[in-house]
Design a protein around this motif. Structure first.
Motif, mmCIF file in Angstrom:
data_model
loop_
_atom_site.group_PDB
_atom_site.id
_atom_site.type_symbol
_atom_site.label_atom_id
_atom_site.label_comp_id
_atom_site.label_asym_id
_atom_site.label_seq_id
_atom_site.Cartn_x
_atom_site.Cartn_y
_atom_site.Cartn_z
ATOM 1 N N ALA A 1 -9.874 4.875 8.010
ATOM 2 C CA ALA A 1 -9.843 3.565 7.365
ATOM 3 C C ALA A 1 -11.110 2.827 7.769
ATOM 4 O O ALA A 1 -11.370 2.645 8.961
ATOM 5 C CB ALA A 1 -8.606 2.786 7.784
ATOM 6 N N SER A 2 -11.902 2.428 6.790
ATOM 7 C CA SER A 2 -13.170 1.739 7.046
ATOM 8 C C SER A 2 -13.068 0.290 6.595
ATOM 9 O O SER A 2 -12.445 -0.010 5.567
ATOM 10 C CB SER A 2 -14.315 2.425 6.296
ATOM 11 O OG SER A 2 -14.448 3.769 6.691
ATOM 12 N N VAL B 1 -9.265 3.422 2.679
ATOM 13 C CA VAL B 1 -8.437 4.396 3.406
ATOM 14 C C VAL B 1 -8.518 5.737 2.703
ATOM 15 O O VAL B 1 -8.073 5.880 1.558
ATOM 16 C CB VAL B 1 -6.975 3.920 3.484
ATOM 17 C CG1 VAL B 1 -6.159 4.866 4.358
ATOM 18 C CG2 VAL B 1 -6.883 2.494 4.014
ATOM 19 N N ALA B 2 -9.075 6.734 3.376
ATOM 20 C CA ALA B 2 -9.314 8.022 2.723
ATOM 21 C C ALA B 2 -8.980 9.183 3.648
ATOM 22 O O ALA B 2 -9.201 9.113 4.867
ATOM 23 C CB ALA B 2 -10.774 8.124 2.282
ATOM 24 N N VAL C 1 -6.134 7.901 0.215
ATOM 25 C CA VAL C 1 -4.777 8.201 0.660
ATOM 26 C C VAL C 1 -3.761 7.678 -0.347
ATOM 27 O O VAL C 1 -2.736 8.321 -0.612
ATOM 28 C CB VAL C 1 -4.532 7.590 2.060
ATOM 29 C CG1 VAL C 1 -3.055 7.691 2.443
ATOM 30 C CG2 VAL C 1 -5.398 8.286 3.098
ATOM 31 N N ALA C 2 -4.039 6.519 -0.952
ATOM 32 C CA ALA C 2 -3.095 5.920 -1.900
ATOM 33 C C ALA C 2 -2.853 6.785 -3.117
ATOM 34 O O ALA C 2 -1.818 6.669 -3.770
ATOM 35 C CB ALA C 2 -3.603 4.544 -2.331
ATOM 36 N N ALA D 1 1.986 5.920 2.915
ATOM 37 C CA ALA D 1 1.138 6.077 4.096
ATOM 38 C C ALA D 1 -0.025 5.086 4.051
ATOM 39 O O ALA D 1 -0.409 4.519 5.077
ATOM 40 C CB ALA D 1 0.610 7.508 4.187
ATOM 41 N N ASP D 2 -0.568 4.859 2.877
ATOM 42 C CA ASP D 2 -1.644 3.887 2.724
ATOM 43 C C ASP D 2 -1.170 2.498 3.159
ATOM 44 O O ASP D 2 -1.872 1.786 3.896
ATOM 45 C CB ASP D 2 -2.120 3.858 1.271
ATOM 46 C CG ASP D 2 -3.215 2.831 1.033
ATOM 47 O OD1 ASP D 2 -4.391 3.157 1.259
ATOM 48 O OD2 ASP D 2 -2.892 1.706 0.616
ATOM 49 N N ARG D 3 0.016 2.126 2.737
ATOM 50 C CA ARG D 3 0.565 0.817 3.120
ATOM 51 C C ARG D 3 0.783 0.748 4.632
ATOM 52 O O ARG D 3 0.513 -0.290 5.265
ATOM 53 C CB ARG D 3 1.873 0.549 2.376
ATOM 54 C CG ARG D 3 1.691 0.312 0.874
ATOM 55 C CD ARG D 3 2.969 -0.217 0.251
ATOM 56 N NE ARG D 3 4.068 0.743 0.303
ATOM 57 C CZ ARG D 3 4.303 1.662 -0.624
ATOM 58 N NH1 ARG D 3 3.502 1.768 -1.690
ATOM 59 N NH2 ARG D 3 5.332 2.474 -0.508
ATOM 60 N N ALA D 4 1.270 1.845 5.210
ATOM 61 C CA ALA D 4 1.516 1.864 6.652
ATOM 62 C C ALA D 4 0.208 1.728 7.434
ATOM 63 O O ALA D 4 0.148 1.046 8.476
ATOM 64 C CB ALA D 4 2.235 3.158 7.044
ATOM 65 N N ILE D 5 -0.849 2.349 6.946
ATOM 66 C CA ILE D 5 -2.151 2.269 7.615
ATOM 67 C C ILE D 5 -2.686 0.845 7.550
ATOM 68 O O ILE D 5 -3.231 0.317 8.526
ATOM 69 C CB ILE D 5 -3.131 3.272 6.978
ATOM 70 C CG1 ILE D 5 -2.718 4.704 7.329
ATOM 71 C CG2 ILE D 5 -4.563 3.004 7.450
ATOM 72 C CD1 ILE D 5 -3.458 5.778 6.565
#
Length: 352
Positions: free
Chosen positions: A214-215, A230-231, A270-271, A277-281
């Motif tokens: 995540a940048s 997020v990738a 990731v989304a 998972a994207d939301r969690a990050i």
């Protein structure tokens, strides 16, 4: 006559300065080369200082790139009302960039980035993990070993463990045998790491999943976790080794480009495949911003399981700005080149 323009000072520690210091301290040439390679972003960004100066000029800023050894003198003479300090390279052990934000604070200068205490914390993975765990974040528990002896024994793990240096690199395992199934092997690796790098090792339960990064760049003052990129980062292997890292950056990476053998890991949002998972990050990033004080520019490395379980591996306050992933983030999120994104962030910070 002093420069009357607002000025961005980019402080960086060059690879060669670090290499020379390590050799003088008794490190063999090969080890000094490996260690100093972590400063490759200084090497990779230097050819673009002219572009960065031009991007700053368009926004009414002067730009100065300052090597770390010259920073005490330069920052002491800087005008607090017109100066912003951006620290490109961190470090409190092998590298010394963590001194830069402290020097800026000492001289009353504005900084872009987190406060200097986090520059020290993120470089010590065992202490960092303890703080992250106390904040309730999903970081793997860890043991700590030094030269074949346990300082803290790791927890049991049916899946085995992962061994990495405590202060050198954050997630890489140095060697291909860094994922282990016997704790005796962890102690052997700790002896090897101590002999090569004079460092302890962190021993964590192995967590399955894909590597993700995540940048964040707060180009606009109001930017929050919605601006996080997020990738998944797919390099073809389960984890990165020292050799893998060196092949991507600095002189080694440039040599690979020249030879036509350079291959960047693939990036995938990731989304696109795991929106939960994207939301969690993003929720983890928000906790780091609120609880730890991350701001302006940072990155987070994670492992993401197929069932959307996430594991926080580390945070960085000096992400590799000229690296492929951060350039991709600047383009996707902000629609800008790296130089323009940096200049725009600096200009907005000086106005705020």
């Amino acid at each position: 006559m002093p420069n009357s323009q607002p000025t961005l000072i980019l402080v960086h520690e060059p690879e060669k300065a670090c290499f020379d210091r390590l050799v003088a301290d008794g490190y063999p040439t090969e080890r000094a080369t490996e260690i100093s390679s972590y400063l490759a972003q200084s090497t990779d960004l230097a050819p673009e200082f002219g572009q960065l100066a031009g991007a700053c000029e368009k926004r009414g800023l002067a730009f100065t790139a300052v090597e770390l050894d010259d920073a005490p003198t330069v920052l002491m003479k800087a005008d607090p009302a017109r100066t912003l300090v951006w620290t490109l390279t961190d470090g409190v052990a092998y590298f010394r960039g963590g001194a830069s934000p402290a020097l800026a604070r000492l001289n009353g200068l504005k900084t872009l980035g987190t406060d200097d205490s986090l520059f020290a914390l993120c470089q010590d993975k065992f202490r960092s993990g303890a703080v992250l765990s106390a904040l309730g974040l999903p970081v793997p528990a860890a043991g700590l070993a030094r030269n074949g002896a346990w300082l803290v024994e790791p927890p049991a793990s049916p899946a085995g463990w992962f061994v990495k240096p405590n202060r050198l690199g954050a997630k890489i395992g140095i060697w291909p045998d860094s994922r282990i199934t016997e704790l005796g092997h962890a102690l052997e690796l700790s002896r090897r790491v101590f002999a090569h790098y004079r460092d302890d090792v962190v021993v964590q339960p192995y967590v399955a999943g894909r590597n993700a990064r995540a940048s964040f760049l707060g180009l606009k003052p109001e930017a929050g976790v919605e601006a996080l990129g997020v990738a998944f980062v797919d390099s073809g292997g389960d984890f990165q080794t020292m050799a893998d890292s060196m092949a991507l950056y600095g002189d080694t990476g440039q040599a690979a480009r020249n030879a036509g053998t350079y291959a960047e890991p693939e990036l995938e949002p990731v989304a696109a495949s795991q929106p939960a998972a994207d939301r969690a990050i993003r929720a983890v990033a928000q906790k780091l911003i609120a609880g730890l004080g991350l701001r302006d520019v940072f990155s987070i490395d994670l492992r993401v399981e197929a069932n959307d379980t996430i594991h926080l591996i580390e945070f960085e306050v000096c992400p590799g700005l000229p690296c492929f992933d951060f350039r991709d983030y600047c383009s996707r999120q902000w629609g800008m080149s790296l130089a323009d994104a940096m200049a725009e962030s600096a200009a907005n910070r000086l106005r705020s």
